[in-house]
Design an enzyme around this catalytic site. Structure first.
Site, PDB file in Angstrom:
ATOM      1  N   LYS A 113      -7.164   1.473  -3.303  1.00  0.00           N
ATOM      2  CA  LYS A 113      -6.849   0.986  -1.958  1.00  0.00           C
ATOM      3  C   LYS A 113      -6.906   2.131  -0.945  1.00  0.00           C
ATOM      4  CE  LYS A 113      -5.294  -1.524   1.486  1.00  0.00           C
ATOM      5  NZ  LYS A 113      -4.049  -2.275   1.498  1.00  0.00           N
ATOM      6  N   THR A 119       0.867  -1.187   0.000  1.00  0.00           N
ATOM      7  CA  THR A 119       0.000   0.000   0.000  1.00  0.00           C
ATOM      8  C   THR A 119       0.896   1.228   0.000  1.00  0.00           C
ATOM      9  OG1 THR A 119      -1.710  -1.189   1.225  1.00  0.00           O
ATOM     10  CG2 THR A 119      -1.859   1.211   1.202  1.00  0.00           C
TER      11      THR A 119
END
Length: 408
Positions: free
Chosen positions: A159, A86
Site C-alpha cells: 500500500k 494504512t
C-alpha cells in the site's frame, strides 16, 4: 461474528457491505455511530468479545495501536484480526506486542475511496500466513478484489509503495500546472494534451481543482501526507519532496480537503470554494435528478438533503401502493447520500416526512425505526394531498451535521 472497529468515511460503507452480505456484525466507533443491521458496542473490548474476525479501519498507527490495546482483553483465543488501515509494515509488526499470542493477524489495506467502498470494488492488498489469509478471504471479497501479496506486513508495504507513486504524481502535476501558468500556457489545453498521454486518468481526476472548483473529498490531503511520511525512505527523494509540499498545505489548513487541493496551494490559481460556500452534491449511488435540483447541498459542515422518493433510475415508481417498499427505498437513498459525506442517520438533526395518507404512518414508521436506531432527531410529519408523481406515497428530506472526522 465480525467486529468492525472504526466508522469513518470508509468504515461506514464497508461495515454496511458486511451486513448486506448476511454477516453478523458488531461495530464500534470512538464517536458513537450506528450502521443499520449491525449491533453497536460501547467499547472495543465489548465489540470483540464474541468475534471470530475483527476488522480495524482507523486513521493512523497510534489510533490502531490504541484501539486494539483496548480490545485485547476481550479477544478470544483463535480470533483473527484483519488490520485494513494504512499504517505501514513497521506498525503491523508492532501490533504483535499489543495482541495476545493466540490471536492471528492479517494486514489488508485497500486501494479506492468511498464510492468503491460502497460498491464493493476496492482493491484489497492482503498480507499474512496462507492459513490466515484463507480464513478471511471470503469476507475480504465482500469489499472487492483481493490480492494476496505475501507474508505478514506485505500488504501494508505494498500500500505504501503504491501511494509513493500515486501521491507524488499528483503533486508533480500541480507543479506542472504552476509552471504552465507562469509560462502563459492555457491549463485547460494542458489537461487536454495530457489526456492523450499515459497520465490521462490523473489529468481528468484533477481537472476540477485546476479549474478552481472544490473537489469531492475522496482522499484527504492530510491522509496523503501521513501516508508519504509512513513511506519515508532514503531512496524516496521525489516522494520526500512531495511530502514536504503536502505538509505545507496541511499547515495552511487544507488537511481536511481532497488531495487535489494541493493544486491551488502550489499553483496560486483559483482557490477551491471555501467551507462557507455551497457545494451541490449528486452521488452516483443515487439515481440522477431531472436537472432542476441537486440531491443535496453542503454549506460548511451542514448537509441539506432534498426530498427522496421511491423512483428507479428510469423514473418508475418502486412499490406501487406499498408503503413499506417505498419507505425502504427512500431510507436507502437517504443513507447513500449521507454516507457520501461521511455521515450516518446518527448525524441527522432534523427529518421531515410527507405522506399522502396519514393512516399508513405506522407502516412507514416501522421502516424508519429499522434505519434510525439511536436517539431520534427532531422530526416533522405532515399529510399532503399528493406528491409530484402519481403513485408516490412518501417523500422524506433531512438536515445533518457532518462529523469532524469526515469534515476534516
Amino acid at each position: 461474528m465480525i467486529a468492525f472497529l472504526g466508522l469513518g468515511r470508509m468504515g461506514v460503507p464497508m461495515a454496511r457491505r458486511l451486513v448486506e452480505a448476511g454477516h453478523d456484525v458488531t461495530t464500534w466507533n470512538r464517536t458513537p455511530r450506528t450502521v443499520p443491521g449491525a449491533r453497536t458496542a460501547a467499547s472495543p473490548a465489548e465489540a470483540v468479545t464474541e468475534a471470530e474476525l475483527v476488522i480495524t479501519m482507523l486513521s493512523d498507527p497510534p489510533a490502531v495501536t490504541h484501539v486494539l490495546g483496548l480490545a485485547a482483553p476481550g479477544l478470544r483465543e483463535g480470533t483473527l484480526v484483519v488490520e485494513m488501515s494504512t499504517i505501514g509494515p513497521g506498525a503491523v509488526a508492532a501490533l504483535r506486542d499489543v495482541l495476545p499470542a493466540s490471536v492471528a493477524l492479517v494486514d489488508a489495506p485497500v486501494l479506492g475511496s468511498v464510492d468503491p467502498a460502497r460498491e464493493g470494488t476496492l482493491t484489497v492488498l492482503a498480507g499474512g500466513s496462507p492459513g490466515d489469509l484463507a480464513r478471511c478471504r471470503k469476507v475480504l471479497e465482500v469489499f472487492g478484489h483481493v490480492r494476496e501479496i505475501g507474508g505478514p506486513g506485505a500488504g501494508a508495504a505494498m500500500k505504501l509503495a503504491v501511494m509513493s507513486a500515486v501521491v507524488p504524481a499528483q503533486v508533480l502535476l500541480a507543479e506542472t500546472v504552476a509552471y504552465a501558468r507562469a509560462a502563459g500556457v492555457d491549463t485547460g489545453a494542458l489537461l487536454d494534451v495530457l489526456g492523450a498521454s499515459p497520465l490521462a486518468a490523473l489529468a481528468e481526476r484533477v481537472r476540477p481543482a485546476v479549474e478552481g472548483t472544490r473537489a469531492e473529498r475522496r482522499y484527504g490531503l492530510g491522509l496523503a501526507a501521513k501516508d508519504l511520511a509512513l513511506a519515508a525512505h532514503p531512496v524516496q527523494t521525489l516522494a520526500g519532496a512531495a511530502g514536504s509540499r503536502l505538509d505545507a498545505a496541511v499547515a495552511a489548513g487544507l488537511g481536511g480537503e481532497d488531495l487535489t487541493a494541493v493544486f491551488p496551494h502550489i499553483a496560486g490559481g483559483p482557490a477551491p470554494r471555501a467551507r462557507a460556500g455551497v457545494d451541490k452534491l449528486n452521488p452516483a449511488s443515487v439515481p440522477a435528478t431531472n436537472g432542476r435540483y441537486s440531491h443535496a447541498t453542503r454549506a460548511g459542515d451542514l448537509l441539506f438533503v432534498s426530498g427522496q422518493v421511491a423512483l428507479d433510475a428510469e423514473g418508475n415508481v418502486i412499490g406501487e401502493d406499498d408503503m413499506t417498499a417505498q419507505s425502504e427505498q427512500v431510507m436507502e437513498y437517504l443513507s447513500r447520500i449521507l454516507a457520501d459525506q461521511g455521515c450516518t442517520f446518527d448525524d441527522v438533526t432534523h427529518i421531515r416526512t410527507f405522506l399522502t395518507d396519514m393512516s399508513r404512518l405506522r407502516e412507514h414508521a416501522a421502516v424508519r425505526t429499522r434505519h434510525i436506531t439511536g436517539e431520534p432527531p427532531a422530526s416533522t410529519t405532515v399529510e399532503v394531498s399528493r406528491l409530484f408523481r402519481p403513485g408516490l406515497l412518501v417523500e422524506v428530506e433531512l438536515t445533518a451535521v457532518i462529523p469532524p472526522a469526515a469534515a476534516g
